[in-house]
Enzyme design. Sequence first.
Site, PDB file in Angstrom:
ATOM      1  CB  CYS A 139      -0.949  -0.012   1.184  1.00  0.00           C
ATOM      2  SG  CYS A 139      -2.067  -1.415   1.107  1.00  0.00           S
ATOM      3  CG  HIS A 279      -3.260   3.081   1.674  1.00  0.00           C
ATOM      4  ND1 HIS A 279      -3.568   2.637   0.403  1.00  0.00           N
ATOM      5  CD2 HIS A 279      -3.510   2.040   2.508  1.00  0.00           C
ATOM      6  CE1 HIS A 279      -3.963   1.382   0.472  1.00  0.00           C
ATOM      7  NE2 HIS A 279      -3.941   0.991   1.736  1.00  0.00           N
ATOM      8  CG  ASN A 309      -6.846  -1.117   0.347  1.00  0.00           C
ATOM      9  OD1 ASN A 309      -6.073  -0.708  -0.515  1.00  0.00           O
ATOM     10  ND2 ASN A 309      -6.449  -1.540   1.532  1.00  0.00           N
TER      11      ASN A 309
HETATM   12  O1  UT7 Z   1      -4.263  -1.512   2.970  1.00  0.00           O
HETATM   13  C1  UT7 Z   1      -3.436  -2.229   3.819  1.00  0.00           C
HETATM   14  C2  UT7 Z   1      -3.667  -1.876   5.205  1.00  0.00           C
HETATM   15  N1  UT7 Z   1      -4.910  -2.433   5.644  1.00  0.00           N
HETATM   16  C3  UT7 Z   1      -5.622  -1.805   6.539  1.00  0.00           C
HETATM   17  O2  UT7 Z   1      -5.260  -0.723   6.944  1.00  0.00           O
HETATM   18  C4  UT7 Z   1      -6.850  -2.511   7.086  1.00  0.00           C
HETATM   19  C5  UT7 Z   1      -6.926  -2.264   8.573  1.00  0.00           C
HETATM   20  N2  UT7 Z   1      -8.029  -2.986   9.209  1.00  0.00           N
HETATM   21  C6  UT7 Z   1      -9.309  -2.618   9.047  1.00  0.00           C
HETATM   22  O3  UT7 Z   1      -9.646  -1.753   8.274  1.00  0.00           O
HETATM   23  C7  UT7 Z   1     -10.336  -3.285   9.929  1.00  0.00           C
HETATM   24  O4  UT7 Z   1      -9.672  -4.001  10.950  1.00  0.00           O
HETATM   25  C8  UT7 Z   1     -11.289  -4.254   9.176  1.00  0.00           C
HETATM   26  C9  UT7 Z   1     -12.214  -3.464   8.295  1.00  0.00           C
HETATM   27  C10 UT7 Z   1     -10.474  -5.242   8.370  1.00  0.00           C
HETATM   28  C11 UT7 Z   1     -12.151  -5.003  10.207  1.00  0.00           C
HETATM   29  O5  UT7 Z   1     -12.851  -4.069  11.032  1.00  0.00           O
HETATM   30  P1  UT7 Z   1     -12.806  -4.225  12.616  1.00  0.00           P
HETATM   31  O6  UT7 Z   1     -13.688  -3.202  13.156  1.00  0.00           O
HETATM   32  O7  UT7 Z   1     -11.377  -4.225  13.030  1.00  0.00           O
HETATM   33  O8  UT7 Z   1     -13.495  -5.642  12.810  1.00  0.00           O
HETATM   34  P2  UT7 Z   1     -12.896  -6.911  13.539  1.00  0.00           P
HETATM   35  O9  UT7 Z   1     -11.834  -7.557  12.697  1.00  0.00           O
HETATM   36  O10 UT7 Z   1     -12.556  -6.549  14.943  1.00  0.00           O
HETATM   37  O11 UT7 Z   1     -14.175  -7.837  13.530  1.00  0.00           O
HETATM   38  C12 UT7 Z   1     -15.359  -7.476  14.263  1.00  0.00           C
HETATM   39  C13 UT7 Z   1     -16.404  -8.530  13.968  1.00  0.00           C
HETATM   40  C14 UT7 Z   1     -15.877  -9.956  14.060  1.00  0.00           C
HETATM   41  O12 UT7 Z   1     -16.883 -10.772  14.616  1.00  0.00           O
HETATM   42  P3  UT7 Z   1     -16.808 -11.191  16.166  1.00  0.00           P
HETATM   43  O13 UT7 Z   1     -15.513 -11.914  16.346  1.00  0.00           O
HETATM   44  O14 UT7 Z   1     -16.864  -9.894  16.926  1.00  0.00           O
HETATM   45  O15 UT7 Z   1     -18.020 -12.045  16.306  1.00  0.00           O
HETATM   46  C15 UT7 Z   1     -15.657 -10.339  12.625  1.00  0.00           C
HETATM   47  O16 UT7 Z   1     -15.759 -11.737  12.409  1.00  0.00           O
HETATM   48  O17 UT7 Z   1     -16.870  -8.364  12.621  1.00  0.00           O
HETATM   49  C16 UT7 Z   1     -16.790  -9.619  11.945  1.00  0.00           C
HETATM   50  N3  UT7 Z   1     -16.566  -9.359  10.544  1.00  0.00           N
HETATM   51  C17 UT7 Z   1     -17.551  -9.139   9.677  1.00  0.00           C
HETATM   52  N4  UT7 Z   1     -18.886  -9.102   9.828  1.00  0.00           N
HETATM   53  C18 UT7 Z   1     -19.632  -8.848   8.739  1.00  0.00           C
HETATM   54  C19 UT7 Z   1     -15.378  -9.280   9.884  1.00  0.00           C
HETATM   55  N5  UT7 Z   1     -15.608  -9.026   8.597  1.00  0.00           N
HETATM   56  C20 UT7 Z   1     -16.948  -8.928   8.442  1.00  0.00           C
HETATM   57  C21 UT7 Z   1     -17.770  -8.675   7.337  1.00  0.00           C
HETATM   58  N6  UT7 Z   1     -19.111  -8.624   7.530  1.00  0.00           N
HETATM   59  N7  UT7 Z   1     -17.282  -8.441   6.091  1.00  0.00           N
END
Ligand code: UT7
Length: 353
Positions: A139, A279, A309
């Site tokens: 990225c 980014h 992204n």
């Molecule tokens: O470009 C390279 C750099 N990348 C980044 O900067 C990405 C950085 N990370 C993020 O943007 C975020 O961490 C994500 C968007 C990937 C995830 O968001 P989050 O608020 O950190 O969610 P999380 O990983 O803590 O997950 C929260 C919940 C989980 O369920 P439980 O364990 O709380 O039951 C996930 O399984 O959301 C669930 N979840 C989803 N639910 C519905 C994860 N993906 C999804 C989804 N739809 N697509």
Amino acid sequence: MTVGLRMVGGMGGNITSCMPDTSRANPRRAAITGVATYVPDRVVANAELARTLDTSDEWIITRTGIRERRIGAPGETTSTMGAEAVRRLMAARNLGPRDVDVLVVATVTPDMLFPATACLIQDRLGLENVWGFDLSAACSGFLYALTTGAQFVASGAHRRVVVVGADLMSAIIDPLDRTTAVLFGDGAGAVLLEEAEPGYGILDFVHRVDGSGASDLMMPAGGSLKPATTGTVAAREHYLKQNGRTVFKFAVSQMAGSVERLLERHALRATDLAAVIPHQANQRILDATADRLGLPRERMASVIARFGNTTAATLPLALDDVVRGGKLKRGDLVVFVAVGAGFTIGSTLVRWS
Ligand code: UT7
């Protein structure tokens, strides 16, 4: 190379920061003198993904800010998208096939591991006078390619350098993994670098890498560590894997920290910036970074709702949007900033001309 580099230690654990040594800097600088982009026609809205994945439009919008992304048609590749962005750039600047000297292509989804995507773009466009190469920094790839390309102009070695950021992320995204499939899209962008008028152009940069984060965002197989086998395919190891929460926290602190270090060196405040071109990984990261910097959120460029992204393409896509929106005028200060797999971190200060 006329801008010397000095290594600055002690910026956190064993992390070392690479900064230009301005005391030895050549007054000649590179300026961005054109920008063009290409995205595939096909729009995939969140609702379409929710038909096959356990996700929802509401979750994707609230957690990421993404509403839709572009996905390449069969036959579209990183080189075809990159070539179209370069073709548009050259048409806009009235450049012929002998007018480009260097082509630097940032990508993590090259058509093939080799030859370089730069060679494929050269051939497709019939560029007669160019050399070039690919640069892998995920990225932060476009940002690092911009810094690299700028050195050729600053040194006087070349007059016109084209820097491309292009990624066909749909080639390496697991369609069954809801934690990553909703985040990424396909696209390309290109900028032209030429000699700047005194006082304008790319003024400074702060870049560093922190490989201790390598396992938090990576593609496990397909390289020399784990060549492709039926086992790696069955284990879905040719797809991108991300530890989202860890990357999120790292990105929020490092994007702001990198910009702060850059601003400090020039005795600037965030409010002195007309725009920050970040980014595009998550709207929440952009908002948190703006808030930490004390930058009005509307000056933080965002196109994530439309494109998701696109890895190396996010910076030129966001820059193009800002330029087309008439938000930059001559003399404005702009900062580009990125954090990505590696980890790779960087920011770059530009006085817009
Ligand atoms: O470009 C390279 C750099 N990348 C980044 O900067 C990405 C950085 N990370 C993020 O943007 C975020 O961490 C994500 C968007 C990937 C995830 O968001 P989050 O608020 O950190 O969610 P999380 O990983 O803590 O997950 C929260 C919940 C989980 O369920 P439980 O364990 O709380 O039951 C996930 O399984 O959301 C669930 N979840 C989803 N639910 C519905 C994860 N993906 C999804 C989804 N739809 N697509």
